[in-house]
Scaffold this motif. Structure first.
Motif, PDB file in Angstrom:
ATOM      1  N   PHE A  27      31.562  40.016  51.745  1.00 41.21           N
ATOM      2  CA  PHE A  27      31.451  40.747  50.475  1.00 41.21           C
ATOM      3  C   PHE A  27      30.177  41.570  50.378  1.00 41.21           C
ATOM      4  N   SER A  28      29.504  41.808  51.509  1.00 32.36           N
ATOM      5  CA  SER A  28      28.225  42.522  51.451  1.00 32.36           C
ATOM      6  C   SER A  28      28.356  43.931  50.894  1.00 32.36           C
ATOM      7  N   SER A  29      29.540  44.543  50.975  1.00 31.84           N
ATOM      8  CA  SER A  29      29.703  45.911  50.475  1.00 31.84           C
ATOM      9  C   SER A  29      30.367  45.955  49.101  1.00 31.84           C
ATOM     10  N   TYR A  30      30.510  44.808  48.456  1.00 35.66           N
ATOM     11  CA  TYR A  30      31.156  44.728  47.154  1.00 35.66           C
ATOM     12  C   TYR A  30      30.138  44.416  46.066  1.00 35.66           C
ATOM     13  N   ALA A  31      30.376  44.983  44.908  1.00 39.89           N
ATOM     14  CA  ALA A  31      29.708  44.479  43.722  1.00 39.89           C
ATOM     15  C   ALA A  31      30.392  43.154  43.363  1.00 39.89           C
ATOM     16  N   MET A  32      29.596  42.210  42.872  1.00 33.73           N
ATOM     17  CA  MET A  32      30.116  40.874  42.607  1.00 33.73           C
ATOM     18  C   MET A  32      29.872  40.486  41.164  1.00 33.73           C
ATOM     19  N   GLY A  33      30.630  39.513  40.724  1.00 37.19           N
ATOM     20  CA  GLY A  33      30.426  39.056  39.356  1.00 37.19           C
ATOM     21  C   GLY A  33      30.941  37.650  39.143  1.00 37.19           C
ATOM     22  N   TRP A  34      30.607  37.146  37.970  1.00 38.60           N
ATOM     23  CA  TRP A  34      31.132  35.868  37.497  1.00 38.60           C
ATOM     24  C   TRP A  34      31.845  36.091  36.181  1.00 38.60           C
ATOM     25  N   PHE A  35      32.989  35.445  36.056  1.00 41.79           N
ATOM     26  CA  PHE A  35      33.754  35.423  34.825  1.00 41.79           C
ATOM     27  C   PHE A  35      33.979  33.966  34.437  1.00 41.79           C
ATOM     28  N   ARG A  36      34.396  33.749  33.218  1.00 38.52           N
ATOM     29  CA  ARG A  36      34.738  32.387  32.808  1.00 38.52           C
ATOM     30  C   ARG A  36      35.919  32.409  31.845  1.00 38.52           C
ATOM     31  N   GLN A  37      36.625  31.302  31.825  1.00 39.68           N
ATOM     32  CA  GLN A  37      37.750  31.161  30.915  1.00 39.68           C
ATOM     33  C   GLN A  37      37.719  29.772  30.306  1.00 39.68           C
ATOM     34  N   ALA A  38      37.502  29.744  29.013  1.00 39.85           N
ATOM     35  CA  ALA A  38      37.498  28.481  28.273  1.00 39.85           C
ATOM     36  C   ALA A  38      38.924  28.129  27.874  1.00 39.85           C
ATOM     37  N   PRO A  39      39.184  26.849  27.603  1.00 43.80           N
ATOM     38  CA  PRO A  39      40.535  26.446  27.211  1.00 43.80           C
ATOM     39  C   PRO A  39      41.030  27.224  25.993  1.00 43.80           C
ATOM     40  N   GLY A  40      42.214  27.791  26.120  1.00 40.27           N
ATOM     41  CA  GLY A  40      42.807  28.531  25.017  1.00 40.27           C
ATOM     42  C   GLY A  40      42.242  29.904  24.766  1.00 40.27           C
ATOM     43  N   TYR A  92      34.765  28.767  35.779  1.00 39.13           N
ATOM     44  CA  TYR A  92      33.981  29.935  36.198  1.00 39.13           C
ATOM     45  C   TYR A  92      34.580  30.492  37.493  1.00 39.13           C
ATOM     46  N   TYR A  93      34.782  31.816  37.480  1.00 34.33           N
ATOM     47  CA  TYR A  93      35.398  32.505  38.607  1.00 34.33           C
ATOM     48  C   TYR A  93      34.439  33.512  39.217  1.00 34.33           C
ATOM     49  N   CYS A  94      34.439  33.546  40.517  1.00 37.63           N
ATOM     50  CA  CYS A  94      33.731  34.555  41.279  1.00 37.63           C
ATOM     51  C   CYS A  94      34.656  35.750  41.461  1.00 37.63           C
ATOM     52  N   ALA A  95      34.099  36.971  41.468  1.00 35.55           N
ATOM     53  CA  ALA A  95      34.925  38.165  41.567  1.00 35.55           C
ATOM     54  C   ALA A  95      34.223  39.238  42.382  1.00 35.55           C
ATOM     55  N   ALA A  96      35.010  40.058  43.059  1.00 34.31           N
ATOM     56  CA  ALA A  96      34.463  41.135  43.886  1.00 34.31           C
ATOM     57  C   ALA A  96      35.161  42.444  43.558  1.00 34.31           C
ATOM     58  N   SER A  97      34.357  43.513  43.496  1.00 31.58           N
ATOM     59  CA  SER A  97      34.905  44.845  43.246  1.00 31.58           C
ATOM     60  C   SER A  97      34.305  45.831  44.225  1.00 31.58           C
ATOM     61  N   SER A  98      35.152  46.674  44.813  1.00 27.49           N
ATOM     62  CA  SER A  98      34.680  47.670  45.776  1.00 27.49           C
ATOM     63  C   SER A  98      34.107  48.905  45.084  1.00 27.49           C
ATOM     64  N   THR A 103      32.717  48.457  37.227  1.00 26.72           N
ATOM     65  CA  THR A 103      34.117  48.044  37.293  1.00 26.72           C
ATOM     66  C   THR A 103      34.245  46.526  37.214  1.00 26.72           C
ATOM     67  N   VAL A 104      33.246  45.818  37.700  1.00 29.00           N
ATOM     68  CA  VAL A 104      33.237  44.367  37.519  1.00 29.00           C
ATOM     69  C   VAL A 104      33.191  44.055  36.030  1.00 29.00           C
ATOM     70  N   ILE A 105      32.273  44.688  35.325  1.00 27.33           N
ATOM     71  CA  ILE A 105      32.123  44.456  33.892  1.00 27.33           C
ATOM     72  C   ILE A 105      33.420  44.775  33.155  1.00 27.33           C
ATOM     73  N   ALA A 106      34.109  45.806  33.615  1.00 29.22           N
ATOM     74  CA  ALA A 106      35.368  46.215  32.975  1.00 29.22           C
ATOM     75  C   ALA A 106      36.537  45.325  33.362  1.00 29.22           C
ATOM     76  N   GLY A 107      36.297  44.414  34.308  1.00 25.82           N
ATOM     77  CA  GLY A 107      37.354  43.502  34.724  1.00 25.82           C
ATOM     78  C   GLY A 107      38.290  44.070  35.767  1.00 25.82           C
ATOM     79  N   SER A 108      37.921  45.181  36.382  1.00 28.25           N
ATOM     80  CA  SER A 108      38.747  45.767  37.437  1.00 28.25           C
ATOM     81  C   SER A 108      38.303  45.156  38.762  1.00 28.25           C
ATOM     82  N   ILE A 109      38.990  44.120  39.158  1.00 26.81           N
ATOM     83  CA  ILE A 109      38.558  43.248  40.248  1.00 26.81           C
ATOM     84  C   ILE A 109      39.519  43.337  41.422  1.00 26.81           C
ATOM     85  N   ASP A 110      38.950  43.427  42.611  1.00 25.44           N
ATOM     86  CA  ASP A 110      39.776  43.441  43.820  1.00 25.44           C
ATOM     87  C   ASP A 110      40.128  42.029  44.293  1.00 25.44           C
ATOM     88  N   TYR A 111      39.173  41.118  44.173  1.00 21.28           N
ATOM     89  CA  TYR A 111      39.390  39.761  44.664  1.00 21.28           C
ATOM     90  C   TYR A 111      38.801  38.748  43.687  1.00 21.28           C
TER      91      TYR A 111
END
Length: 122
Positions: A27-40, A92-98, A103-111
């Motif tokens: 993932f060295s060429s990707y912007a990365m992020g963390w997301f989370r989802q609480a119950p409900g 908590y989810y890890c995410a990668a965007s090319s 685009t990470v902030i916007a939730g447009s995630i590749d992986y």
């Protein structure tokens, strides 16, 4: 194809700390992020970091408490979480965007990773 695997979740008391890790196949060429989802609730953005690590972004509720960082040589993304609150409880989810951190902030995630559960008790 980038495979992401999170670790480091668990049960912690309010005010405590946890460090999440996310390892990736490449993932060295990707912007990365963390997301989370609480119950409900819907999944929400937590933090993002540019591919170089020079730029970081946070949702307001975690600013000053959470720190995102990355080690491209080791292929690891981190989320240091301090002063945890019960409302931080989530998967908590890890995410990668090319396309960059915006685009990470916007939730447009590749992986996406499969997630790690963080539970903060009061």
């Amino acid at each position: 194809q980038v495979q992401l695997v999170e670790s480091g979740g668990g049960l912690v008391q309010a005010g405590g700390s946890l460090r999440l890790s996310c390892t990736g196949s490449d993932f060295s060429s990707y912007a990365m992020g963390w997301f989370r989802q609480a119950p409900g609730k819907e999944r929400e953005f937590v933090a993002a970091i540019s591919w170089s690590g020079d730029s970081t972004y946070y949702r307001n509720s975690v600013k000053g408490r959470f720190t995102i960082s990355r080690d491209n040589a080791k292929r690891i993304l981190y989320l240091q979480m301090n002063s945890l609150k019960p409302e931080d409880t989530a998967v908590y989810y890890c995410a990668a965007s090319s396309l960059g951190p915006s685009t990470v902030i916007a939730g447009s995630i590749d992986y996406w990773g499969e997630g790690t559960l963080v539970t903060v008790s009061s």
